[in-house]
Design a protein around this motif. Structure first.
Motif: not given
Length: 306
Positions: A164-172, A177-182
């Protein structure tokens, strides 16, 4: 692989531990030395560890996995030249594994052989207790979220679910998503999300927080990516914490969305559009917990746990 826990250091650890039990609804996971533990109703022995320290920082975020997955992460981390080291957990549940430091200092611990505990029955009484089940995700602020997402895919064998414009959503695993990078422009802990049983449990949590004099910094609402319901709070001891539920389950071939796929009408910031967001307060809280390595990098070319 599953997200299990986050380990924090901060002043007034015992008081923070008590607030998380008395107000937030977590259960007591005991303490070892100057570290206090909080668990949920699920089978993980703890979700949050809070260690007494003069300064506040993130010690690690812990995932549990198979020996094969652990070895894959170890090999990839070593190949990329990342700071990493074998470790033996002294926290409840034990286990052996590795700690890996990503490019912006994010400290991820991967354990195998960690034990679990009996769940807590929160439905035993008619007036059900507000209690999270487990952690659903831990989100990090990032100076370069795209690079962090790429590194998570290359080294951790995670998968980017959406951008998204705010985050990269990441899954394990199959959870969206289990984490994301804002896309924050700096590196720190963004927030910690606690999984509740259902929408009703989230709303009862909001009511319980209101009874104790706390209003959401954002929420209630429903996100786009992940489709989860949320309510964010700024804990009195610093971090942003979230009640959440029903993060979307995705298939292996889920096609990652791009920022233009996740837009809202003017003045909306989620699907429902019913709540405001304390942008200034959240920003301050999201900068409070940086990362600090408390271990010495070591070669990972030996069998982990040997």
């Amino acid at each position: 692989m599953n997200l299990r826990s986050i380990e924090l250091a901060l002043p007034g650890a015992a008081e923070a531990h008590r607030w998380m039990i008395d107000v937030w609804g977590a259960a007591d996971g005991g303490h070892i030395g100057d570290t206090w533990y909080l668990r949920g109703s699920g089978t993980f022995p703890y979700l949050v560890a809070i260690s007494e320290n003069a300064e506040q920082f993130v010690r690690s975020t812990t995932f549990v996995c198979s020996p094969e997955r652990l070895q894959g992460v170890a090999r990839a981390a070593e190949a990329r030249g990342l700071n990493a080291a074998p470790c033996v957990s002294s926290d409840p549940g034990g286990g052996t594994g590795i700690v890996v430091e990503l490019a912006e200092g994010e400290l991820l611990r991967f354990l195998t052989g960690a034990t679990e505990v009996a769940p807590i029955d929160t439905h035993a009484k008619a007036s059900r207790k507000v209690m999270p089940v487990k952690l659903t995700h831990v989100v990090f602020n990032s100076a370069d979220a795209e690079a962090s997402g790429d590194l998570a895919e290359a080294v951790l064998d995670f998968r980017v679910s959406d951008r998204t414009k705010g985050m990269v959503f990441v899954r394990c695993n199959t959870s969206h998503h289990s984490t994301a990078f804002a896309r924050a422009g700096f590196s720190s802990l963004n927030h910690v999300a606690f999984e509740m049983d259902d929408l009703d449990a989230v709303m009862r949590g909001i009511g319980n927080m209101r009874d104790h004099g706390f209003t959401p910094a954002w929420g209630p609402g429903r996100h786009g990516p992940g489709d989860n319901v949320y309510a964010y709070y700024i804990a009195p001891f610093g971090p942003v914490i979230e009640y959440s539920t029903a993060v979307e389950k995705v298939a292996e071939d889920y096609a990652a969305g791009a920022p233009d796929d996740w837009t809202w009408p003017e003045k909306r910031i989620d699907q429902w559009g019913v709540s405001d967001k304390d942008l200034a307060g959240l920003r301050v809280a999201e900068e409070a917990f940086r990362f600090r390595r408390e271990w010495t990098p070591a070669p990972l070319n030996l069998p982990v746990g040997a």
